[in-house]
Design a protein around this motif. Sequence first.
Motif, PDB file in Angstrom:
ATOM      1  N   UNK A   1       0.856  -1.176   0.000  1.00 17.51           N
ATOM      2  CA  UNK A   1       0.000   0.000   0.000  1.00 17.51           C
ATOM      3  C   UNK A   1       0.897   1.231   0.000  1.00 17.51           C
ATOM      4  N   UNK A   2       0.653   2.102  -0.965  1.00 21.31           N
ATOM      5  CA  UNK A   2       1.486   3.286  -1.068  1.00 21.31           C
ATOM      6  C   UNK A   2       2.940   2.965  -1.346  1.00 21.31           C
ATOM      7  N   UNK A   3       3.176   1.855  -2.066  1.00 24.44           N
ATOM      8  CA  UNK A   3       4.535   1.471  -2.401  1.00 24.44           C
ATOM      9  C   UNK A   3       5.296   0.791  -1.292  1.00 24.44           C
ATOM     10  N   UNK A   4       4.627   0.533  -0.157  1.00 23.17           N
ATOM     11  CA  UNK A   4       5.291  -0.107   0.977  1.00 23.17           C
ATOM     12  C   UNK A   4       4.613  -1.424   1.317  1.00 23.17           C
ATOM     13  N   UNK A   5       5.411  -2.374   1.790  1.00 28.98           N
ATOM     14  CA  UNK A   5       4.850  -3.644   2.246  1.00 28.98           C
ATOM     15  C   UNK A   5       4.144  -3.439   3.579  1.00 28.98           C
ATOM     16  N   UNK A   6       2.994  -4.060   3.705  1.00 24.86           N
ATOM     17  CA  UNK A   6       2.162  -3.879   4.898  1.00 24.86           C
ATOM     18  C   UNK A   6       2.036  -5.187   5.662  1.00 24.86           C
ATOM     19  N   UNK A   7       2.236  -5.110   6.981  1.00 23.39           N
ATOM     20  CA  UNK A   7       2.009  -6.237   7.880  1.00 23.39           C
ATOM     21  C   UNK A   7       0.571  -6.164   8.384  1.00 23.39           C
ATOM     22  N   UNK A   8      -0.148  -7.262   8.252  1.00 26.62           N
ATOM     23  CA  UNK A   8      -1.576  -7.274   8.551  1.00 26.62           C
ATOM     24  C   UNK A   8      -1.885  -8.095   9.794  1.00 26.62           C
ATOM     25  N   UNK A   9      -2.799  -7.569  10.621  1.00 26.52           N
ATOM     26  CA  UNK A   9      -3.355  -8.345  11.726  1.00 26.52           C
ATOM     27  C   UNK A   9      -4.870  -8.346  11.593  1.00 26.52           C
ATOM     28  N   UNK A  10      -5.469  -9.512  11.797  1.00 27.77           N
ATOM     29  CA  UNK A  10      -6.914  -9.665  11.691  1.00 27.77           C
ATOM     30  C   UNK A  10      -7.521  -9.806  13.088  1.00 27.77           C
ATOM     31  N   UNK A  11      -8.565  -9.058  13.336  1.00 25.99           N
ATOM     32  CA  UNK A  11      -9.347  -9.238  14.565  1.00 25.99           C
ATOM     33  C   UNK A  11     -10.760  -9.646  14.148  1.00 25.99           C
ATOM     34  N   UNK A  12     -11.243 -10.723  14.753  1.00 25.15           N
ATOM     35  CA  UNK A  12     -12.567 -11.256  14.400  1.00 25.15           C
ATOM     36  C   UNK A  12     -13.438 -11.345  15.650  1.00 25.15           C
ATOM     37  N   UNK A  13     -14.642 -10.800  15.552  1.00 26.62           N
ATOM     38  CA  UNK A  13     -15.617 -10.912  16.631  1.00 26.62           C
ATOM     39  C   UNK A  13     -16.593 -12.024  16.281  1.00 26.62           C
ATOM     40  N   UNK A  14     -16.585 -13.087  17.086  1.00 25.03           N
ATOM     41  CA  UNK A  14     -17.523 -14.196  16.906  1.00 25.03           C
ATOM     42  C   UNK A  14     -18.791 -13.875  17.677  1.00 25.03           C
ATOM     43  N   UNK A  15     -19.951 -14.100  17.085  1.00 24.96           N
ATOM     44  CA  UNK A  15     -21.225 -13.745  17.712  1.00 24.96           C
ATOM     45  C   UNK A  15     -22.134 -14.969  17.813  1.00 24.96           C
ATOM     46  N   UNK A  16     -23.097 -14.945  18.731  1.00 19.75           N
ATOM     47  CA  UNK A  16     -24.038 -16.066  18.856  1.00 19.75           C
ATOM     48  C   UNK A  16     -24.886 -16.225  17.597  1.00 19.75           C
ATOM     49  N   UNK A  17     -25.318 -17.451  17.326  1.00 21.50           N
ATOM     50  CA  UNK A  17     -26.207 -17.698  16.200  1.00 21.50           C
ATOM     51  C   UNK A  17     -27.500 -16.920  16.359  1.00 21.50           C
ATOM     52  N   UNK A  18     -28.095 -16.559  15.237  1.00 21.21           N
ATOM     53  CA  UNK A  18     -29.327 -15.767  15.280  1.00 21.21           C
ATOM     54  C   UNK A  18     -30.287 -16.284  14.216  1.00 21.21           C
ATOM     55  N   UNK A  19     -31.496 -16.776  14.629  1.00 22.29           N
ATOM     56  CA  UNK A  19     -31.973 -16.929  16.004  1.00 22.29           C
ATOM     57  C   UNK A  19     -31.162 -17.964  16.788  1.00 22.29           C
ATOM     58  N   UNK A  20     -31.294 -17.934  18.121  1.00 16.91           N
ATOM     59  CA  UNK A  20     -30.514 -18.784  19.006  1.00 16.91           C
ATOM     60  C   UNK A  20     -31.418 -19.828  19.663  1.00 16.91           C
ATOM     61  N   UNK A  21     -30.865 -21.025  19.875  1.00 17.19           N
ATOM     62  CA  UNK A  21     -31.682 -22.101  20.447  1.00 17.19           C
ATOM     63  C   UNK A  21     -31.857 -21.971  21.956  1.00 17.19           C
TER      64      UNK A  21
END
Length: 217
Positions: A61-81
Amino acid sequence: MTDTNKMTINLAVFGRTQSGKSSAGNTLLGSADFYSSFSPGSVTEDCHLGRSCHLHSFMRRGGQEVTLQIRVLDTPGYPHSKLNMRHVKQEVKKALAHHFGQEGLHLALLVQRADVPFFRQEAPNPVQLIQELLGDSWKNYTAVLFTHAEKIEEAGISEDEYLHEASDTLLTLLNSVRQRYAFLYKKGNLCNEQRIQVLERIMEFIKENHYQVLSFT
């Protein structure tokens, strides 16, 4: 994001019970942060945030190498049992504000099993939940992630053929989110390659948004 050579991407996964949300989240993180197992009922009851290791030189990006970190929010199923609708909404809303209130959410992933038809639902569904939580601009920050895609591969059906035969409801949804979708396969030793391919596609969607985020402050 204080360092231009580092980037953190915030994602949240939504979907019905047993759609593969937690498993998909683990694939994106490259870890086993989220508990995932087969069950006749909903497994996830609370929101959990997972963080990936740093992916060095993932992109430029912008001519530079980028180090990436992923953050994931896991959520309850919808509808829920086990949990009522009000509780699920409140918990997810609270978690989004807590984890992404300042940095914002880059993308909500609607997890849908590729081997389960997507029809118009009379009961509350994950699309409605995303609409309520993300507001009027939900279409700009949502993509569909098809899990269990190996099932359509085993049936000798290509991704294009699958979408050609899809229900009008699913096609309308995909049009609403500007054809932002990805297929997730279970391919044993190719899991890492699969992860990179899906992350690259997700980054394409985020780039289309000019890296803008949806805030919850």
